[in-house]
Design an enzyme around this catalytic site. Sequence first.
Site, PDB file in Angstrom:
ATOM      1  N   GLY A  46       0.782  -1.164  -0.082  1.00 31.28           N
ATOM      2  CA  GLY A  46      -0.005  -0.002  -0.051  1.00 31.28           C
ATOM      3  C   GLY A  46       0.857   1.313   0.059  1.00 31.28           C
ATOM      4  O   GLY A  46       2.140   1.258   0.410  1.00 31.28           O
ATOM      5  N   GLN A  51       3.147  10.024   1.786  1.00 32.34           N
ATOM      6  CA  GLN A  51       4.285   9.227   1.471  1.00 32.34           C
ATOM      7  C   GLN A  51       5.159   9.562   0.451  1.00 32.34           C
ATOM      8  O   GLN A  51       6.316   9.422   0.218  1.00 32.34           O
ATOM      9  CB  GLN A  51       4.139   7.701   1.499  1.00 32.34           C
ATOM     10  N   CYS A  88       6.392  -0.572   6.923  1.00 29.36           N
ATOM     11  CA  CYS A  88       6.039   0.398   5.964  1.00 29.36           C
ATOM     12  C   CYS A  88       7.253   0.974   5.099  1.00 29.36           C
ATOM     13  O   CYS A  88       8.290   1.055   5.821  1.00 29.36           O
ATOM     14  CB  CYS A  88       5.532   1.531   7.161  1.00 29.36           C
ATOM     15  N   LEU A  89       6.903   1.103   4.031  1.00 28.14           N
ATOM     16  CA  LEU A  89       7.796   1.755   2.916  1.00 28.14           C
ATOM     17  C   LEU A  89       8.587   3.234   3.709  1.00 28.14           C
ATOM     18  O   LEU A  89       9.803   3.393   3.330  1.00 28.14           O
ATOM     19  CB  LEU A  89       7.160   2.237   1.741  1.00 28.14           C
ATOM     20  N   HIS A 130      -3.848   0.828   7.752  1.00 29.55           N
ATOM     21  CA  HIS A 130      -2.657   1.418   7.635  1.00 29.55           C
ATOM     22  C   HIS A 130      -2.400   2.552   6.927  1.00 29.55           C
ATOM     23  O   HIS A 130      -1.820   3.764   7.293  1.00 29.55           O
ATOM     24  CB  HIS A 130      -1.572   0.133   7.429  1.00 29.55           C
ATOM     25  N   GLU A 131      -2.902   2.476   5.667  1.00 25.16           N
ATOM     26  CA  GLU A 131      -2.790   3.632   4.762  1.00 25.16           C
ATOM     27  C   GLU A 131      -3.755   4.742   5.137  1.00 25.16           C
ATOM     28  O   GLU A 131      -3.603   5.914   4.980  1.00 25.16           O
ATOM     29  CB  GLU A 131      -3.480   3.027   3.238  1.00 25.16           C
ATOM     30  N   HIS A 134      -2.063   6.936   7.553  1.00 24.34           N
ATOM     31  CA  HIS A 134      -1.092   7.785   7.080  1.00 24.34           C
ATOM     32  C   HIS A 134      -1.809   9.191   6.858  1.00 24.34           C
ATOM     33  O   HIS A 134      -1.217  10.308   6.936  1.00 24.34           O
ATOM     34  CB  HIS A 134      -0.504   7.447   5.816  1.00 24.34           C
TER      35      HIS A 134
HETATM   36 ZN    ZN Z   1       2.776   2.924   5.528  1.00 24.87          ZN
END
Ligand code: ZN
Length: 157
Positions: A46, A51, A88-89, A130-131, A134
């Site tokens: 995701g 991000q 997480c990226l 999770h997204e 953000h």
């Molecule tokens: Zn993330």
Amino acid sequence: MAIRNIRKDGDEILRKRSREVDQITPKIRMLLKDMVDTLYKADGAGLAAPQVGVLKRIILVDVGTGLYQLINPVLKSQSGEQCVNEGCLSVPGIWGEVKRPAQVVVEALDPDGEKIVVEGEGLLAQALCHEIDHLDGILFKDKVIRFLDQDEINGAR
Ligand code: ZN
């Protein structure tokens, strides 16, 4: 194809609240396209617009069952609970156990501006939560119950 730079933990943009998308302009469509390219290049499950440095309420989720491109996603309901490993990226090299709802219902607009409802459970519920976090400046590590050590990280991947 345009890959955007993924912001990393410590970048203050990740802590800001994203704004709703008023209108799906060509610029928004371009952002979505770039986010898709960036997500797959990074091999993530995701990606949220902040991000890539854009404070707009847009998320992508693909947990292997197809791509969801969600604009102005809202968590309408949640039920159950699951304790899951998460990364997480934007927080490379760190994994931890997080509690997430087991099932969620999310309402959003698709890239054509049509209202869609996504019912997710398991991994999809986890990724949606999770997204969406953000978009409110929340990172998974804020919610970690226990961080994984290196051996567990290698096993979790
Ligand atoms: Zn993330």
